[in-house]
Design a protein around this motif. Structure first.
Motif, PDB file in Angstrom:
ATOM      1  N   ARG A  26       6.990  -0.517  12.605  1.00 20.16           N
ATOM      2  CA  ARG A  26       6.275  -0.254  11.350  1.00 20.16           C
ATOM      3  C   ARG A  26       7.064   0.711  10.475  1.00 20.16           C
ATOM      4  O   ARG A  26       7.081   0.573   9.251  1.00 20.16           O
ATOM      5  CB  ARG A  26       4.877   0.320  11.627  1.00 20.16           C
ATOM      6  CG  ARG A  26       3.895  -0.634  12.259  1.00 20.16           C
ATOM      7  CD  ARG A  26       3.753  -2.023  11.647  1.00 20.16           C
ATOM      8  NE  ARG A  26       3.638  -2.091  10.210  1.00 20.16           N
ATOM      9  CZ  ARG A  26       4.005  -3.147   9.487  1.00 20.16           C
ATOM     10  NH1 ARG A  26       4.499  -4.220  10.045  1.00 20.16           N
ATOM     11  NH2 ARG A  26       3.878  -3.138   8.184  1.00 20.16           N
ATOM     12  N   LEU A  27       7.733   1.690  11.103  1.00 16.96           N
ATOM     13  CA  LEU A  27       8.564   2.622  10.337  1.00 16.96           C
ATOM     14  C   LEU A  27       9.681   1.870   9.626  1.00 16.96           C
ATOM     15  O   LEU A  27       9.919   2.078   8.421  1.00 16.96           O
ATOM     16  CB  LEU A  27       9.151   3.698  11.261  1.00 16.96           C
ATOM     17  CG  LEU A  27      10.152   4.655  10.613  1.00 16.96           C
ATOM     18  CD1 LEU A  27       9.438   5.589   9.643  1.00 16.96           C
ATOM     19  CD2 LEU A  27      10.903   5.437  11.677  1.00 16.96           C
ATOM     20  N   ILE A  28      10.354   0.997  10.343  1.00 18.43           N
ATOM     21  CA  ILE A  28      11.461   0.229   9.764  1.00 18.43           C
ATOM     22  C   ILE A  28      10.968  -0.654   8.625  1.00 18.43           C
ATOM     23  O   ILE A  28      11.572  -0.704   7.545  1.00 18.43           O
ATOM     24  CB  ILE A  28      12.171  -0.634  10.835  1.00 18.43           C
ATOM     25  CG1 ILE A  28      12.726   0.235  11.955  1.00 18.43           C
ATOM     26  CG2 ILE A  28      13.247  -1.510  10.212  1.00 18.43           C
ATOM     27  CD1 ILE A  28      13.731   1.263  11.533  1.00 18.43           C
ATOM     28  N   VAL A  29       9.851  -1.354   8.839  1.00 20.04           N
ATOM     29  CA  VAL A  29       9.314  -2.249   7.809  1.00 20.04           C
ATOM     30  C   VAL A  29       8.901  -1.444   6.574  1.00 20.04           C
ATOM     31  O   VAL A  29       9.183  -1.843   5.440  1.00 20.04           O
ATOM     32  CB  VAL A  29       8.139  -3.087   8.356  1.00 20.04           C
ATOM     33  CG1 VAL A  29       7.403  -3.811   7.246  1.00 20.04           C
ATOM     34  CG2 VAL A  29       8.654  -4.086   9.392  1.00 20.04           C
ATOM     35  N   THR A  30       8.266  -0.294   6.782  1.00 22.51           N
ATOM     36  CA  THR A  30       7.828   0.527   5.652  1.00 22.51           C
ATOM     37  C   THR A  30       9.020   1.038   4.844  1.00 22.51           C
ATOM     38  O   THR A  30       9.043   0.920   3.608  1.00 22.51           O
ATOM     39  CB  THR A  30       6.984   1.715   6.153  1.00 22.51           C
ATOM     40  OG1 THR A  30       5.857   1.209   6.871  1.00 22.51           O
ATOM     41  CG2 THR A  30       6.507   2.579   5.001  1.00 22.51           C
ATOM     42  N   ILE A  31      10.020   1.593   5.521  1.00 22.51           N
ATOM     43  CA  ILE A  31      11.208   2.095   4.823  1.00 22.51           C
ATOM     44  C   ILE A  31      11.937   0.955   4.116  1.00 22.51           C
ATOM     45  O   ILE A  31      12.357   1.089   2.968  1.00 22.51           O
ATOM     46  CB  ILE A  31      12.145   2.831   5.804  1.00 22.51           C
ATOM     47  CG1 ILE A  31      11.501   4.141   6.267  1.00 22.51           C
ATOM     48  CG2 ILE A  31      13.510   3.093   5.179  1.00 22.51           C
ATOM     49  CD1 ILE A  31      12.252   4.832   7.393  1.00 22.51           C
ATOM     50  N   SER A  32      12.065  -0.176   4.789  1.00 21.32           N
ATOM     51  CA  SER A  32      12.772  -1.324   4.207  1.00 21.32           C
ATOM     52  C   SER A  32      12.053  -1.868   2.988  1.00 21.32           C
ATOM     53  O   SER A  32      12.694  -2.200   1.982  1.00 21.32           O
ATOM     54  CB  SER A  32      12.926  -2.428   5.251  1.00 21.32           C
ATOM     55  OG  SER A  32      13.688  -1.973   6.333  1.00 21.32           O
ATOM     56  N   ASN A  33      10.737  -1.971   3.062  1.00 21.78           N
ATOM     57  CA  ASN A  33       9.983  -2.467   1.908  1.00 21.78           C
ATOM     58  C   ASN A  33      10.116  -1.522   0.720  1.00 21.78           C
ATOM     59  O   ASN A  33      10.208  -1.961  -0.427  1.00 21.78           O
ATOM     60  CB  ASN A  33       8.512  -2.673   2.263  1.00 21.78           C
ATOM     61  CG  ASN A  33       8.295  -3.922   3.073  1.00 21.78           C
ATOM     62  OD1 ASN A  33       9.135  -4.820   3.115  1.00 21.78           O
ATOM     63  ND2 ASN A  33       7.161  -4.000   3.746  1.00 21.78           N
ATOM     64  N   PHE A  34      10.142  -0.221   0.985  1.00 24.70           N
ATOM     65  CA  PHE A  34      10.322   0.745  -0.095  1.00 24.70           C
ATOM     66  C   PHE A  34      11.715   0.625  -0.703  1.00 24.70           C
ATOM     67  O   PHE A  34      11.876   0.564  -1.922  1.00 24.70           O
ATOM     68  CB  PHE A  34      10.068   2.171   0.417  1.00 24.70           C
ATOM     69  CG  PHE A  34      10.308   3.222  -0.620  1.00 24.70           C
ATOM     70  CD1 PHE A  34       9.398   3.426  -1.645  1.00 24.70           C
ATOM     71  CD2 PHE A  34      11.450   3.998  -0.578  1.00 24.70           C
ATOM     72  CE1 PHE A  34       9.625   4.380  -2.625  1.00 24.70           C
ATOM     73  CE2 PHE A  34      11.686   4.960  -1.542  1.00 24.70           C
ATOM     74  CZ  PHE A  34      10.776   5.162  -2.566  1.00 24.70           C
ATOM     75  N   LEU A  35      12.726   0.569   0.152  1.00 32.30           N
ATOM     76  CA  LEU A  35      14.104   0.523  -0.342  1.00 32.30           C
ATOM     77  C   LEU A  35      14.510  -0.854  -0.872  1.00 32.30           C
ATOM     78  O   LEU A  35      15.565  -0.987  -1.484  1.00 32.30           O
ATOM     79  CB  LEU A  35      15.068   0.991   0.741  1.00 32.30           C
ATOM     80  CG  LEU A  35      14.963   2.481   1.077  1.00 32.30           C
ATOM     81  CD1 LEU A  35      15.919   2.857   2.200  1.00 32.30           C
ATOM     82  CD2 LEU A  35      15.224   3.342  -0.146  1.00 32.30           C
ATOM     83  N   ALA A  36      13.673  -1.858  -0.660  1.00 32.02           N
ATOM     84  CA  ALA A  36      13.958  -3.176  -1.238  1.00 32.02           C
ATOM     85  C   ALA A  36      13.992  -3.101  -2.767  1.00 32.02           C
ATOM     86  O   ALA A  36      14.612  -3.948  -3.410  1.00 32.02           O
ATOM     87  CB  ALA A  36      12.916  -4.191  -0.786  1.00 32.02           C
ATOM     88  N   TRP A  37      13.374  -2.074  -3.324  1.00 30.32           N
ATOM     89  CA  TRP A  37      13.404  -1.891  -4.773  1.00 30.32           C
ATOM     90  C   TRP A  37      14.788  -1.494  -5.268  1.00 30.32           C
ATOM     91  O   TRP A  37      15.042  -1.487  -6.474  1.00 30.32           O
ATOM     92  CB  TRP A  37      12.360  -0.861  -5.206  1.00 30.32           C
ATOM     93  CG  TRP A  37      10.986  -1.440  -5.118  1.00 30.32           C
ATOM     94  CD1 TRP A  37      10.067  -1.241  -4.134  1.00 30.32           C
ATOM     95  CD2 TRP A  37      10.402  -2.362  -6.036  1.00 30.32           C
ATOM     96  NE1 TRP A  37       8.940  -1.984  -4.384  1.00 30.32           N
ATOM     97  CE2 TRP A  37       9.115  -2.679  -5.546  1.00 30.32           C
ATOM     98  CE3 TRP A  37      10.833  -2.955  -7.222  1.00 30.32           C
ATOM     99  CZ2 TRP A  37       8.265  -3.556  -6.203  1.00 30.32           C
ATOM    100  CZ3 TRP A  37       9.986  -3.825  -7.874  1.00 30.32           C
ATOM    101  CH2 TRP A  37       8.723  -4.119  -7.364  1.00 30.32           C
ATOM    102  N   LEU A  38      15.703  -1.204  -4.358  1.00 26.73           N
ATOM    103  CA  LEU A  38      17.071  -0.920  -4.787  1.00 26.73           C
ATOM    104  C   LEU A  38      17.740  -2.172  -5.355  1.00 26.73           C
ATOM    105  O   LEU A  38      18.597  -2.067  -6.227  1.00 26.73           O
ATOM    106  CB  LEU A  38      17.898  -0.381  -3.620  1.00 26.73           C
ATOM    107  CG  LEU A  38      17.535   1.008  -3.110  1.00 26.73           C
ATOM    108  CD1 LEU A  38      18.407   1.369  -1.912  1.00 26.73           C
ATOM    109  CD2 LEU A  38      17.666   2.045  -4.205  1.00 26.73           C
ATOM    110  N   PHE A  39      17.352  -3.345  -4.868  1.00 25.44           N
ATOM    111  CA  PHE A  39      17.995  -4.572  -5.355  1.00 25.44           C
ATOM    112  C   PHE A  39      17.698  -4.867  -6.821  1.00 25.44           C
ATOM    113  O   PHE A  39      18.623  -5.188  -7.576  1.00 25.44           O
ATOM    114  CB  PHE A  39      17.655  -5.757  -4.449  1.00 25.44           C
ATOM    115  CG  PHE A  39      18.431  -5.738  -3.163  1.00 25.44           C
ATOM    116  CD1 PHE A  39      19.787  -5.974  -3.149  1.00 25.44           C
ATOM    117  CD2 PHE A  39      17.801  -5.458  -1.966  1.00 25.44           C
ATOM    118  CE1 PHE A  39      20.517  -5.942  -1.968  1.00 25.44           C
ATOM    119  CE2 PHE A  39      18.508  -5.416  -0.779  1.00 25.44           C
ATOM    120  CZ  PHE A  39      19.879  -5.661  -0.786  1.00 25.44           C
TER     121      PHE A  39
END
Length: 178
Positions: A26-39
């Motif tokens: 869940r930590l990985i998914v949460t961080i990844s979903n947040f940082l997906a806005w970098l694209f």
């Protein structure tokens, strides 16, 4: 009626099998979903730079936009490294599935355990170790961009890169536990 996992896989593969996810997943998914806005931000920076270049606004002199080049590398590098951890967590990484898909779930699990635990985790630990010293030396030197108009504090990118390997390691261990 469509399977909910198929619907989720279109919008967010991190939602597939959520009930089986542990805290690391869940930590990985949460961080990844947040940082997906970098694209989208990266895309915007690229478009602005292309437009400025085509209209003659970027030159070699003191008014150049070297910081945009640096920003593109920073955004792309961090987003891709975080994406590796996300791919491990969601089992969406690239692999040759010609045989794997036809194996029994128990054999698939053994293959995953071997690939993640004996191949990928040691590689990630080695990458972390190498980038740790790379980042540490950069912090001590206060390393910045070679260009006077570039993004300074290059050491921050190197520290983030090292933290991304920690994140990938957490993703691998969480997946192995699951």
């Amino acid at each position: 009626m469509q399977d909910p996992d198929q619907i989720a896989s279109i919008s967010d593969p991190g939602e597939i099998g959520r009930s089986d996810h542990n805290a690391g997943d869940r930590l990985i998914v949460t961080i990844s979903n947040f940082l997906a806005w970098l694209f989208p931000i990266l895309m915007l920076v690229i478009v602005v730079q292309v437009l400025l270049r085509n209209f003659g606004r970027i030159d070699i002199g003191p008014g150049n936009q070297a910081w945009m080049d640096d920003l593109q590398w920073w955004l792309y590098g961090i987003a891709c490294l975080v994406g590796v951890g996300y791919a491990v967590t969601t089992n969406s990484h690239v692999r040759v599935d010609i045989f794997y898909d036809n194996y029994a779930p128990s054999k698939q699990s053994r293959i995953d355990m071997f690939a993640l635990g004996w191949l990928f985790l040691p590689f990630t630990m080695l990458s972390w170790d190498v980038t740790f010293h790379y980042a540490y030396a950069s912090v001590l030197a206060g390393e910045g961009s070679d260009s006077p108009n570039g993004l300074h504090n290059l050491w921050a990118l190197k520290v983030l890169m090292n933290l991304c390997f920690v994140l990938i390691g957490v993703a691998i261990v969480a997946r192995l536990i699951r």
